[in-house]
Write an enzyme that holds these catalytic residues in place. Structure first.
Site, PDB file in Angstrom:
ATOM      1  N   LYS A  13       0.840  -1.218   0.000  1.00  0.00           N
ATOM      2  CA  LYS A  13       0.000   0.000   0.000  1.00  0.00           C
ATOM      3  C   LYS A  13       0.871   1.263   0.000  1.00  0.00           C
ATOM      4  CE  LYS A  13      -2.116  -1.176   3.826  1.00  0.00           C
ATOM      5  NZ  LYS A  13      -1.374  -2.425   4.114  1.00  0.00           N
ATOM      6  N   ARG A  88     -10.201   0.868   8.196  1.00  0.00           N
ATOM      7  CA  ARG A  88      -9.665  -0.441   8.550  1.00  0.00           C
ATOM      8  C   ARG A  88     -10.727  -1.357   9.126  1.00  0.00           C
ATOM      9  NH1 ARG A  88      -3.885   0.485   8.631  1.00  0.00           N
ATOM     10  NH2 ARG A  88      -2.910  -1.498   9.087  1.00  0.00           N
ATOM     11  N   ARG A 127      11.825  -5.446   5.112  1.00  0.00           N
ATOM     12  CA  ARG A 127      11.531  -4.017   4.879  1.00  0.00           C
ATOM     13  C   ARG A 127      12.429  -3.118   5.731  1.00  0.00           C
ATOM     14  NH1 ARG A 127       5.581  -1.783   5.489  1.00  0.00           N
ATOM     15  NH2 ARG A 127       5.747  -2.779   7.538  1.00  0.00           N
ATOM     16  N   ARG A 160      10.829  -1.245  11.223  1.00  0.00           N
ATOM     17  CA  ARG A 160       9.680  -0.832  12.037  1.00  0.00           C
ATOM     18  C   ARG A 160       9.495  -1.735  13.246  1.00  0.00           C
ATOM     19  NH1 ARG A 160       4.702   0.381   8.020  1.00  0.00           N
ATOM     20  NH2 ARG A 160       3.654  -0.857   9.614  1.00  0.00           N
ATOM     21  N   ARG A 171      -0.847  -8.879  13.092  1.00  0.00           N
ATOM     22  CA  ARG A 171      -1.394  -7.897  12.137  1.00  0.00           C
ATOM     23  C   ARG A 171      -2.142  -8.616  11.010  1.00  0.00           C
ATOM     24  NH1 ARG A 171       3.929  -5.275  10.654  1.00  0.00           N
ATOM     25  NH2 ARG A 171       2.760  -4.004   9.168  1.00  0.00           N
TER      26      ARG A 171
HETATM   27  P1  AP5 Z   1       4.820  -1.598   1.882  1.00  0.00           P
HETATM   28  O1  AP5 Z   1       4.502  -0.761   0.690  1.00  0.00           O
HETATM   29  O2  AP5 Z   1       5.512  -0.956   3.040  1.00  0.00           O
HETATM   30  O3  AP5 Z   1       3.514  -2.389   2.373  1.00  0.00           O
HETATM   31  P2  AP5 Z   1       2.210  -1.857   3.126  1.00  0.00           P
HETATM   32  O4  AP5 Z   1       1.040  -2.544   2.530  1.00  0.00           O
HETATM   33  O5  AP5 Z   1       2.193  -0.348   3.150  1.00  0.00           O
HETATM   34  O6  AP5 Z   1       2.510  -2.467   4.558  1.00  0.00           O
HETATM   35  P3  AP5 Z   1       2.329  -1.868   6.008  1.00  0.00           P
HETATM   36  O7  AP5 Z   1       3.058  -2.836   6.906  1.00  0.00           O
HETATM   37  O8  AP5 Z   1       2.748  -0.435   6.095  1.00  0.00           O
HETATM   38  O9  AP5 Z   1       0.806  -1.993   6.193  1.00  0.00           O
HETATM   39  P4  AP5 Z   1       0.013  -1.987   7.507  1.00  0.00           P
HETATM   40  O10 AP5 Z   1      -1.369  -1.789   7.027  1.00  0.00           O
HETATM   41  O11 AP5 Z   1       0.264  -3.163   8.369  1.00  0.00           O
HETATM   42  O12 AP5 Z   1       0.668  -0.771   8.323  1.00  0.00           O
HETATM   43  P5  AP5 Z   1       0.226   0.742   8.584  1.00  0.00           P
HETATM   44  O13 AP5 Z   1       1.456   1.545   8.554  1.00  0.00           O
HETATM   45  O14 AP5 Z   1      -0.934   1.138   7.771  1.00  0.00           O
HETATM   46  O15 AP5 Z   1       5.685  -2.841   1.351  1.00  0.00           O
HETATM   47  C1  AP5 Z   1       6.222  -3.791   2.275  1.00  0.00           C
HETATM   48  C2  AP5 Z   1       7.604  -4.266   1.803  1.00  0.00           C
HETATM   49  O16 AP5 Z   1       7.432  -5.024   0.620  1.00  0.00           O
HETATM   50  C3  AP5 Z   1       8.571  -3.137   1.452  1.00  0.00           C
HETATM   51  O17 AP5 Z   1       9.859  -3.522   1.858  1.00  0.00           O
HETATM   52  C4  AP5 Z   1       8.486  -3.024  -0.076  1.00  0.00           C
HETATM   53  O18 AP5 Z   1       9.712  -2.592  -0.632  1.00  0.00           O
HETATM   54  C5  AP5 Z   1       8.179  -4.461  -0.448  1.00  0.00           C
HETATM   55  N1  AP5 Z   1       7.305  -4.577  -1.621  1.00  0.00           N
HETATM   56  C6  AP5 Z   1       6.172  -3.856  -1.858  1.00  0.00           C
HETATM   57  N2  AP5 Z   1       5.606  -4.271  -3.015  1.00  0.00           N
HETATM   58  C7  AP5 Z   1       6.391  -5.276  -3.491  1.00  0.00           C
HETATM   59  C8  AP5 Z   1       6.326  -6.101  -4.638  1.00  0.00           C
HETATM   60  N3  AP5 Z   1       5.343  -6.008  -5.545  1.00  0.00           N
HETATM   61  N4  AP5 Z   1       7.288  -7.021  -4.809  1.00  0.00           N
HETATM   62  C9  AP5 Z   1       8.271  -7.139  -3.914  1.00  0.00           C
HETATM   63  N5  AP5 Z   1       8.402  -6.388  -2.796  1.00  0.00           N
HETATM   64  C10 AP5 Z   1       7.460  -5.469  -2.592  1.00  0.00           C
HETATM   65  O19 AP5 Z   1      -0.321   0.629  10.104  1.00  0.00           O
HETATM   66  C11 AP5 Z   1       0.537   0.313  11.165  1.00  0.00           C
HETATM   67  C12 AP5 Z   1      -0.267   0.235  12.450  1.00  0.00           C
HETATM   68  O20 AP5 Z   1      -0.858   1.519  12.749  1.00  0.00           O
HETATM   69  C13 AP5 Z   1      -1.457  -0.736  12.450  1.00  0.00           C
HETATM   70  O21 AP5 Z   1      -1.052  -2.066  12.745  1.00  0.00           O
HETATM   71  C14 AP5 Z   1      -2.341  -0.135  13.551  1.00  0.00           C
HETATM   72  O22 AP5 Z   1      -1.842  -0.438  14.837  1.00  0.00           O
HETATM   73  C15 AP5 Z   1      -2.165   1.370  13.323  1.00  0.00           C
HETATM   74  N6  AP5 Z   1      -3.162   1.932  12.399  1.00  0.00           N
HETATM   75  C16 AP5 Z   1      -2.919   2.476  11.168  1.00  0.00           C
HETATM   76  N7  AP5 Z   1      -4.069   2.882  10.605  1.00  0.00           N
HETATM   77  C17 AP5 Z   1      -5.052   2.588  11.484  1.00  0.00           C
HETATM   78  C18 AP5 Z   1      -6.464   2.735  11.452  1.00  0.00           C
HETATM   79  N8  AP5 Z   1      -7.101   3.244  10.379  1.00  0.00           N
HETATM   80  N9  AP5 Z   1      -7.183   2.319  12.528  1.00  0.00           N
HETATM   81  C19 AP5 Z   1      -6.568   1.791  13.605  1.00  0.00           C
HETATM   82  N10 AP5 Z   1      -5.237   1.615  13.698  1.00  0.00           N
HETATM   83  C20 AP5 Z   1      -4.484   2.001  12.639  1.00  0.00           C
END
Ligand code: AP5
Length: 213
Positions: A13, A88, A127, A160, A171
């Site tokens: 994402k 979410r 990552r 992270r 997660r």
């Molecule tokens: P990356 O692009 O970083 O993946 P992502 O989908 O953004 O993963 P996240 O871990 O950031 O998602 P998340 O939803 O768990 O975390 P968030 O920060 O939103 O890619 C991952 C890796 O893969 C990278 O190294 C990249 O280079 C590689 N990659 C990408 N695409 C690739 C491909 N096609 N091929 C190969 N490699 C690839 O949330 C974190 C925390 O915040 C949550 O757990 C929760 O506690 C809180 N939070 C956030 N939003 C809310 C909400 N709305 N409500 C409640 N709590 C929330």
């Protein structure tokens, strides 16, 4: 262009939201990034969110709604945005509807990135992120030119706190229980496009941009 990106942790994402931002000149709004910034600052929201985020659970809906409403009120988000990490769960999706309908706006598209569990673990284990500019790397495939340093701003890269194996597993199960129902929620509204997010980053990026063109 008002777009939501759905997908499990590590689906890409953040990586692809940056490409959408650049292609359509709209802000990339990541609630995870906003929470990590608040935690880093030690703000009241950050203090409340720290253990929840590091444990892989969801921050309370009312905290998130306030944060998102304020961010979407900024001038740069009036004409469009790509939302990454929000909503979410179904209550957050209804809250987003309320925020947008209050300004006579509505979502254009919801993209659900589909990726296998084993690939999620591989991606998150390798990552590295830049705490300076938010750029996302991977130790294999998307490595920086100088090991451990951001290509764009030179800041030391970090792993992270929630990318530890037991937190990754939590997660993934929180996503399945609370966020995956949004796929049906948005499909019923005719907004959903599922995108195969397996394969190299440039290939997935092309699939995404093609859907949005
Ligand atoms: P990356 O692009 O970083 O993946 P992502 O989908 O953004 O993963 P996240 O871990 O950031 O998602 P998340 O939803 O768990 O975390 P968030 O920060 O939103 O890619 C991952 C890796 O893969 C990278 O190294 C990249 O280079 C590689 N990659 C990408 N695409 C690739 C491909 N096609 N091929 C190969 N490699 C690839 O949330 C974190 C925390 O915040 C949550 O757990 C929760 O506690 C809180 N939070 C956030 N939003 C809310 C909400 N709305 N409500 C409640 N709590 C929330």
């Amino acid at each position: 262009m008002m777009v939501v990106l759905l997908g499990p942790p590590g689906a890409g994402k953040g990586t692809h939201a940056a490409a959408i931002r650049d292609a359509f000149t709209i802000p990339h709004i990541s609630t995870g990034e906003m929470l990590r910034g608040a935690i880093e600052e030690g703000s009241p929201v950050g203090l409340k969110a720290k253990t929840i985020v590091e444990d892989g659970q969801l921050v309370p809906d009312e905290v998130m709604a306030e944060m998102v409403e304020e961010r979407l009120s900024a001038a740069d988000a009036v004409k469009g945005f790509v939302l990454d990490g929000y909503p979410r769960n179904v209550p957050q999706a209804r809250a987003l509807d309320g925020i947008l309908s209050g300004r006579s706006a509505r979502l254009d598209r919801v993209l659900s990135l589909v990726v296998e569990d084993a690939e999620i673990v591989r991606r998150l284990s390798g990552r590295r992120t830049c705490p300076g500019c938010g750029h996302i790397y991977h130790v294999s495939g998307a490595a920086p030119r100088t090991e451990g340093r951001c290509d764009a701003c030179g800041t030391a890269l970090v792993r992270r706190a929630d990318d530890q194996p037991e937190v990754i597993a939590r997660r993934i199960s929180v996503y399945a229980a609370q966020t995956e129902p949004l796929v049906a929620f948005y499909r019923d509204r005719g907004l959903l496009e599922e995108v195969d997010a397996m394969g190299p980053v440039p290939v997935v990026r092309e699939r995404i941009l093609e859907v949005l063109q």
